[in-house]
Design a protein around this motif. Structure first.
Motif, PDB file in Angstrom:
ATOM      1  N   PHE A  17       0.812  -1.212   0.000  1.00 14.32           N
ATOM      2  CA  PHE A  17       0.000   0.000   0.000  1.00 14.32           C
ATOM      3  C   PHE A  17       0.848   1.265   0.000  1.00 14.32           C
ATOM      4  O   PHE A  17       0.433   2.291  -0.557  1.00 14.32           O
ATOM      5  CB  PHE A  17      -0.957  -0.012   1.188  1.00 14.32           C
ATOM      6  CG  PHE A  17      -2.013  -1.069   1.077  1.00 14.32           C
ATOM      7  CD1 PHE A  17      -3.089  -0.899   0.220  1.00 14.32           C
ATOM      8  CD2 PHE A  17      -1.914  -2.249   1.795  1.00 14.32           C
ATOM      9  CE1 PHE A  17      -4.066  -1.879   0.094  1.00 14.32           C
ATOM     10  CE2 PHE A  17      -2.883  -3.232   1.678  1.00 14.32           C
ATOM     11  CZ  PHE A  17      -3.956  -3.050   0.829  1.00 14.32           C
ATOM     12  N   MET A 128      -7.558   0.311   0.987  1.00 17.54           N
ATOM     13  CA  MET A 128      -7.122   1.606   0.464  1.00 17.54           C
ATOM     14  C   MET A 128      -7.964   2.736   1.037  1.00 17.54           C
ATOM     15  O   MET A 128      -7.426   3.777   1.443  1.00 17.54           O
ATOM     16  CB  MET A 128      -7.183   1.611  -1.067  1.00 17.54           C
ATOM     17  CG  MET A 128      -6.049   0.852  -1.736  1.00 17.54           C
ATOM     18  SD  MET A 128      -6.131   0.932  -3.546  1.00 17.54           S
ATOM     19  CE  MET A 128      -5.978   2.703  -3.846  1.00 17.54           C
ATOM     20  N   ILE A 133      -6.023   6.198   0.915  1.00 14.86           N
ATOM     21  CA  ILE A 133      -5.223   6.183  -0.317  1.00 14.86           C
ATOM     22  C   ILE A 133      -6.181   6.326  -1.492  1.00 14.86           C
ATOM     23  O   ILE A 133      -7.035   5.466  -1.715  1.00 14.86           O
ATOM     24  CB  ILE A 133      -4.409   4.885  -0.447  1.00 14.86           C
ATOM     25  CG1 ILE A 133      -3.424   4.765   0.731  1.00 14.86           C
ATOM     26  CG2 ILE A 133      -3.657   4.845  -1.774  1.00 14.86           C
ATOM     27  CD1 ILE A 133      -2.709   3.431   0.770  1.00 14.86           C
TER      28      ILE A 133
END
Length: 238
Positions: A17, A128, A133
């Protein structure tokens, strides 16, 4: 345009990630051959004894050796979802931030997944979002590449007009760096220094699934993810 490329993985580790977070665009390498012993269908979670694998059983017997990640089926005769959910409950029920994410994972493991890739899309998309993100994703199969290995990476970079490519550390062993230089694409290597943080059990085990951080730190997880020193190493001569 800073681009990274990686095969999808089941509940990946933090470095997966971090590389996406450092990118303007991430290409999910879904069209390549599935490798049974890879991290695509499995990952580690923390236990009192150290760690254990969570593995999604896949259907490979009798299938073509050229079967791709996007085509691999899940073997649902193994009741793997129930086992994975019990493992999360047994090992993370006391984690400070397990409760807010409990219903999502319970629903995921109750659902019947005929193919592996949609499961990876659902769980990685959730992670995410949890790590804040927002990097856009594109599947390599949508770009219809024709090359392989280093030439494949370069082809994908060209298709999305990359100016910088973030490679994993093993890219040092196979990338044709002069070809990237000729294409005016800078190559940097992602050497992620794993952060140490408080886990639900005593001691620290690195390289666990990212859910380990999420269940322990919740909304503060992104700060821990970003807390390591600079992880991108420029490639000499490019």
């Amino acid at each position: 345009m800073i681009v990274s490329i990686n095969q999808p993985a089941y509940l990946p580790w933090l470095g997966y990630f971090d590389r996406i977070a450092k990118s303007d665009l991430h290409i999910v390498l879904d069209h390549v051959q599935f490798e049974k012993n890879s991290m695509v269908p499995r990952n580690k979670i923390r236990t009192p004894q150290g760690w254990t694998w969570l593995t999604v059983p896949v259907l490979t017997k009798g299938r073509s050796s050229e079967a791709t990640i996007q085509d691999i089926g899940v073997n649902n005769q193994a009741s793997w979802g129930k086992k994975h959910w019990k493992a999360l409950q047994a090992n993370y029920a006391r984690a400070p931030h397990f409760a807010p994410h409990k219903s999502f994972f319970e629903d995921v493991f109750q659902e019947t997944w005929e193919q592996l890739f949609p499961l990876l899309e659902r769980t990685n998309g959730y992670l995410m979002d949890a790590f804040n993100i927002s990097t856009p994703l594109v599947r390599s199969s949508e770009l219809r590449p024709k090359e392989r290995k280093s030439e494949l990476v370069l082809e994908l970079c060209k298709k999305v007009e990359a100016t910088t490519y973030i490679s994993g550390p093993f890219g040092r062993e196979y990338l044709n760096l002069p070809a990237f230089e000729a294409a005016e694409i800078e190559v940097v290597f992602h050497d992620y220094p794993h952060p140490e943080y408080n886990q639900v059990f005593d001691g620290f085990e690195p390289y666990m699934s990212a859910i380990d951080l999420l269940f322990n730190y919740g909304p503060d997880s992104r700060g821990v993810l970003d807390s390591s020193c600079e992880s991108l190493t420029p490639c000499c001569g490019v």
